[in-house]
Write an enzyme that holds these catalytic residues in place. Structure first.
Site, PDB file in Angstrom:
ATOM      1  CB  CYS A 158      -0.961  -0.069   1.182  1.00  0.00           C
ATOM      2  SG  CYS A 158      -2.337   1.110   1.101  1.00  0.00           S
ATOM      3  CG  ASP A 252      -6.022  -3.453  -4.445  1.00  0.00           C
ATOM      4  OD1 ASP A 252      -6.843  -3.052  -3.600  1.00  0.00           O
ATOM      5  OD2 ASP A 252      -4.838  -3.070  -4.478  1.00  0.00           O
ATOM      6  CG  HIS A 286      -5.060  -3.279  -0.714  1.00  0.00           C
ATOM      7  ND1 HIS A 286      -4.428  -2.580  -1.727  1.00  0.00           N
ATOM      8  CD2 HIS A 286      -4.564  -2.788   0.457  1.00  0.00           C
ATOM      9  CE1 HIS A 286      -3.586  -1.710  -1.196  1.00  0.00           C
ATOM     10  NE2 HIS A 286      -3.654  -1.815   0.128  1.00  0.00           N
TER      11      HIS A 286
END
Length: 344
Positions: A158, A252, A286
């Site tokens: 991230c 994601d 994700h």
């Protein structure tokens, strides 16, 4: 670990069977010559950790009869070191998260879980990002007596993956980088490093979406870095010393991570950098984490009023975690070198 094997005979020949690394293996036998009623100690070095190997011994006596034996062993961890060093970072949730770093340490890496906001005396919120802080962490790890000084790896997800890519682009200590569901440019928060200043691409808060489950989707929260006005915010990954591996899930729902990884790969091709790799996992969301981590499609965040949507499909995501974890470790072992050989 010293292995005691015996008794053996004086004219015995010994080899270690493992075609992938046998040219690196060294066998030390003590004593080198022994009688049948004497024990022999064998030590093998040059082996990767936690690898099953076969030791064979054979001889031909004075009548031409062949005697042979075979034993199977699994190598230890690397022992005294030095170990390949890895900096491990998470994303916009902040704080210190250590479970992935702990697992890397259990797999033979000297792993540093690095917090960069919302922890201890660090800022409570992520503001301007000074790459000097991350450079100091890399220097600290490289200087550790148990860590190989040839360079370190960086693993991050991230927002952390964005920082990891910046580290790879500007810091000579970084030998290999794994970016998990990240971006290819500086977003939101500006990045500084000495005289260098990269403005963050502004977030698009008006693109927030609330799903049918009442969670928040940030999928379109980040703007297209390919726009002319954002070119100065793109990270120059072609300057990276070592290889870069992008691990992304095509489901994601927090970042359009596949798009960003493809953009990064295209830039690498444009500038002739041939060691940038992209692995996309169908159905993965994700939060690509080590195997055994529970599948989480949405969860609460301290910095948002609603739970965040991470995406992914249960079975596909769990399979992707198993595969990506192995590939991540293989990539680091291959590209973060150690100067001392491992032992059996």
């Amino acid at each position: 670990m010293i292995l005691a094997k015996g008794p053996v005979r004086s004219r015995e020949k010994r080899t270690c069977e493992e075609p992938d690394f046998s040219d690196m293996v060294i066998l030390l036998v003590s004593p080198e010559i022994s009688l049948v009623d004497e024990p022999v100690k064998i030590q093998a070095s040059g082996l990767p950790p936690e690898k099953v190997i076969t030791l064979r011994a054979w001889l031909k006596d004075e009548k031409g009869q062949i005697f042979h034996s075979r034993a199977f062993y699994k190598t230890d961890m690397e022992g005294e070191g030095p170990f390949p060093g890895v900096i491990d970072m998470f994303g916009g949730v902040g704080g210190l998260i250590e479970f992935r770093s702990s697992l890397l340490a259990s797999r033979g890496f000297a792993s540093l879980a690095l917090a960069y906001f919302a922890y201890d005396d660090l800022p409570g919120y992520l503001g301007e990002m000074d790459l000097k802080y991350f450079e100091e962490a890399a220097q600290f790890l490289c200087a550790h007596p148990k860590v190989s000084s040839d360079g370190i790896g960086v693993v991050a997800i991230c927002k952390g993956a964005e920082i990891a890519l910046a580290m790879a682009s500007y810091l000579p200590q970084v030998a290999a980088t794994v970016c998990i569901n990240g971006t290819n440019a500086v977003n939101g928060n500006s990045l500084i490093y000495g005289d260098l200043a990269l403005s963050g691409i502004p977030y698009k808060a008006e693109r927030f979406l609330i799903t049918d489950f009442g969670s928040l989707s940030l999928l379109n929260f980040l703007d297209d870095p390919g726009k002319p006005e954002h070119q100065d915010s793109i990270l120059p990954l072609e300057k990276a010393r070592g290889p870069i591996l992008f691990l992304v899930g095509d489901k994601d729902e927090n970042y359009n991570s596949l798009f960003f990884a493809r953009e990064a790969n295209a830039r690498a091709v444009k500038y002739g950098k041939k060691d940038v790799y992209l692995r996309c996992y169908p159905g993965a969301g994700h939060l690509l984490e080590p195997p055994g981590s529970p599948f989480c499609s949405a969860s609460q965040s301290t910095f948002f009023p609603l739970p965040l949507t991470w995406g992914g499909e249960l079975v596909a995501h769990c399979r992707a975690q198993e595969t990506s974890w192995k590939e991540l470790q293989e990539f680091l072992r291959k590209n973060v070198r150690c100067s001392r050989r491992n032992k059996l």
